[in-house]
Design an enzyme around this catalytic site. Structure first.
Site, PDB file in Angstrom:
ATOM      1  N   PHE A 185       0.829  -1.204   0.000  1.00  0.00           N
ATOM      2  CA  PHE A 185       0.000   0.000   0.000  1.00  0.00           C
ATOM      3  C   PHE A 185       0.867   1.260   0.000  1.00  0.00           C
ATOM      4  O   PHE A 185       1.763   1.411   0.819  1.00  0.00           O
ATOM      5  CB  PHE A 185      -0.903  -0.007   1.245  1.00  0.00           C
ATOM      6  CG  PHE A 185      -1.753   1.223   1.388  1.00  0.00           C
ATOM      7  CD1 PHE A 185      -2.788   1.479   0.490  1.00  0.00           C
ATOM      8  CD2 PHE A 185      -1.518   2.128   2.411  1.00  0.00           C
ATOM      9  CE1 PHE A 185      -3.571   2.618   0.622  1.00  0.00           C
ATOM     10  CE2 PHE A 185      -2.298   3.274   2.552  1.00  0.00           C
ATOM     11  CZ  PHE A 185      -3.325   3.518   1.655  1.00  0.00           C
ATOM     12  N   GLN A 186       0.607   2.160  -0.940  1.00  0.00           N
ATOM     13  CA  GLN A 186       1.314   3.429  -1.111  1.00  0.00           C
ATOM     14  C   GLN A 186       2.810   3.228  -1.358  1.00  0.00           C
ATOM     15  O   GLN A 186       3.632   4.059  -0.951  1.00  0.00           O
ATOM     16  CB  GLN A 186       1.066   4.376   0.072  1.00  0.00           C
ATOM     17  CG  GLN A 186      -0.391   4.874   0.132  1.00  0.00           C
ATOM     18  CD  GLN A 186      -0.607   6.044   1.049  1.00  0.00           C
ATOM     19  OE1 GLN A 186       0.106   6.222   2.036  1.00  0.00           O
ATOM     20  NE2 GLN A 186      -1.615   6.848   0.750  1.00  0.00           N
ATOM     21  N   MET A 234      -1.750  32.927 -22.572  1.00  0.00           N
ATOM     22  CA  MET A 234      -0.628  32.722 -23.484  1.00  0.00           C
ATOM     23  C   MET A 234      -0.982  31.702 -24.568  1.00  0.00           C
ATOM     24  O   MET A 234      -0.579  31.854 -25.732  1.00  0.00           O
ATOM     25  CB  MET A 234       0.617  32.270 -22.717  1.00  0.00           C
ATOM     26  CG  MET A 234       1.885  32.239 -23.574  1.00  0.00           C
ATOM     27  SD  MET A 234       2.326  33.857 -24.259  1.00  0.00           S
ATOM     28  CE  MET A 234       3.348  34.514 -22.933  1.00  0.00           C
TER      29      MET A 234
END
Length: 565
Positions: free
Chosen positions: A118-119, A479
């Site tokens: 996890f993560q 822009m």
């Protein structure tokens, strides 16, 4: 190797002790599972202030802004996985502009690396192209040395971000804190002093030149060489131009300064590059926004290139006089041997450039019916009386600020030059205000850019950081709209931003003060109130929708072929 301190402590505590040794004043960050031991130690310490941002990208930009405004190393802490990937844009922004950062990311425990935990994310692999150096800490015994090396590498030579990826179990493991006093890296020895023979050759080239030109880049800011550069310009009477990253080095009222060069640079500066016979690069890297069509760039000139990074020399433009070294040191050496320089030699050359400046200077058609962005920027410069640090995002507003704000000192202008990062301005302004408390910190943004990190208004509120935000609101991605006007036959594809929040109510909802501005009188009143309030503020300034930035060099064109209006 000498040892400063010796104590047994956790990896998380070692991080705190290293910050103390490095005299860290502020850390920007966002906690998560993989850095909980570190944040537990942050809770206990009183060495530095921690600023809780609302996004990991903003934590990096805030640390970046602090570093640019102070000249010190910025520090950020983020967690693993998405926390790290959110921060990559901030790391890359700092890397491109050579900003010294130490970034500590949490990682899953050593035993879980490679298991798709996890993560979990490969932070070292992802960051390799956009960090000066990075580490994955695998043993608690390595941590003190790595922390010391990280600060040293970040600030020395050509500065840049250094990542320490710290697994959660290492941050909880006990070890000896033997913090080195000195660093000796066999493969990393920045050259600080320029070669004396090459500097003498440059002196001779300057003496032989009829049309010399100083081309000043961001390295001049990083090396704190602005006093020496001003002395060199004064001693030789040689004209000077700046890149976007060097704004403020010369001081805009210096009669020998002919403006910013490049795609949206001044006519005089671009013509000076095109007609000079000796171009002396002082810490500039020949970015494509400056060179335009390479075969036409400074084609009449010999090139002198002074840079602390040897890999930059002749990377893009071949250098006839290459000098590797710290810019401040090299210029000091040059000053020592240029004493007999005949400064009257540049008189005719200066007259030519002065005629270019008078023929086409930065200008706009002012109006009392609709606000012009250039007028707004000039008014900010006038009302703050050069007592402000200006940060920007990227786009038309960025170029108008570079053109129309009178920068008198370095580190007054913070902008993402190399990467062109939208969402940089507001968090950078937070870092700048912490670094320079006595100055106004003003973020000038567009209505597109401000939305990229507008959540950081609450960071300002919570931490009591009174940043002033000025939105030049033209309801466009300005822009991009400008390019579509000139190069895509006005096919305005997905640039209309007329659907937008009520910015005044939005800042008020965060706890700040807001102003909607449509006239000059309203702007002056609102900015004065914002400056006097010492509160987080936002001015939503309605400007001319179709105003464009001029001069403009079409992408890939020769820099002497400018669209002037």
């Amino acid at each position: 190797m000498p040892v400063a301190t010796t104590n047994k402590m956790t990896g998380a505590k070692m991080v705190m002790e290293a910050f103390k040794e490095e005299r860290v004043e502020v850390v920007f960050g966002y906690p998560g599972g993989a850095v909980l031991f570190i944040y537990d130690e942050i809770y206990k310490q009183n060495y530095f202030n921690h600023i809780l941002t609302r996004h990991e990208q903003a934590a990096l930009h805030a640390a970046d802004g602090y570093a640019r405004a102070s000249g010190k190393v910025g520090v950020a802490i983020i967690t693993s996985g998405p926390g790290f990937t959110n921060a990559v844009t901030g790391i890359a922004t700092a890397y491109t502009d050579s900003v010294p950062l130490v970034v500590i990311s949490g990682q899953v425990p050593i035993t879980q690396i490679g298991t798709d935990a996890f993560q979990e994310i490969d932070a070292v692999g992802i960051s390799r192209p956009c960090t000066k150096h990075n580490y994955l800490v695998k043993n608690i015994k390595e941590l003190p040395r790595i922390l010391k090396e990280a600060f040293y590498i970040a600030r020395s030579g050509r500065p840049g971000p250094v990542l320490i990826d710290l697994p959660k179990d290492i941050s909880a493991t006990l070890g000896e804190f033997d913090y080195p006093k000195d660093i000796r890296l066999v493969t990393y020895k920045p050259t600080m002093k320029g070669n004396a023979r090459q500097i003498t050759k440059l002196k001779d080239a300057i003496n032989d030149s009829k049309k010399p030109l100083f081309y000043i880049g961001g390295g001049a800011v990083i090396s704190n060489a602005y006093s020496e550069i001003r002395e060199l310009i004064k001693l030789t009477n040689i004209p000077a131009i700046e890149t976007l990253m060097a704004r403020g080095i010369c001081g805009d009222t210096n009669p020998l300064f002919f403006g910013m060069a490049g795609m949206h640079g001044s006519y005089a500066s671009n013509m000076a590059i095109s007609e000079c016979d000796l171009l002396i690069s002082l810490g500039a890297r020949f970015d494509d926004r400056i060179t335009g069509k390479l075969s036409e760039f400074a084609k009449n000139a010999k090139i002198a290139h002074i840079d602390i990074d040897p890999s930059s020399i002749s990377k893009i433009v071949n250098a006839n006089y290459p000098i590797v070294g710290d810019l401040k040191n090299v210029i000091k050496e040059l000053l020592n041997i240029l004493g007999d320089y005949d400064k009257t030699k540049t008189k005719k050359w200066l007259e030519t450039l002065e005629s270019y400046k008078k023929k086409h200077h930065f200008c706009y058609q002012d109006s009392d019916k609709i606000l012009k962005p250039q007028w707004v920027i000039e008014k900010i410069a006038q009302m703050t009386d050069a007592n402000a640090i200006i940060s920007t995002d990227v786009g038309q507003h960025q170029m108008w600020v570079a053109q129309f704000y009178k920068f008198m000192q370095p580190r007054e202008f913070l902008t993402s030059g190399g990467l062109g990062t939208m969402g940089f301005g507001l968090p950078a302004a937070i870092g700048a205000k912490i670094a320079q408390k006595k100055k106004y910190s003003i973020n000038i943004s567009g209505d597109g850019s401000i939305m990229m990190n507008i959540q950081e208004l609450i960071t300002c509120i919570q931490s009591g950081i009174p940043v002033i935000n000025v939105i030049l609101n033209n309801n466009y991605l300005g822009m991009v709209r400008q390019w579509q006007t000139f190069f895509y036959e006005k096919r305005y594809s997905n640039v209309d931003l007329t659907c937008q929040p009520n910015f005044v109510k939005l800042v008020e909802s965060f706890g700040g003060i807001g102003f909607e501005v449509k006239t000059k009188k309203e702007f002056e009143k609102a900015l004065k109130e914002a400056m006097n309030s010492n509160k987080v503020s936002l001015l939503d300034v309605k400007i001319d929708r179709m105003e464009s930035v001029f001069p403009m060099v079409p992408s890939g064109g020769a820099i002497y072929n400018m669209m002037l209006n």
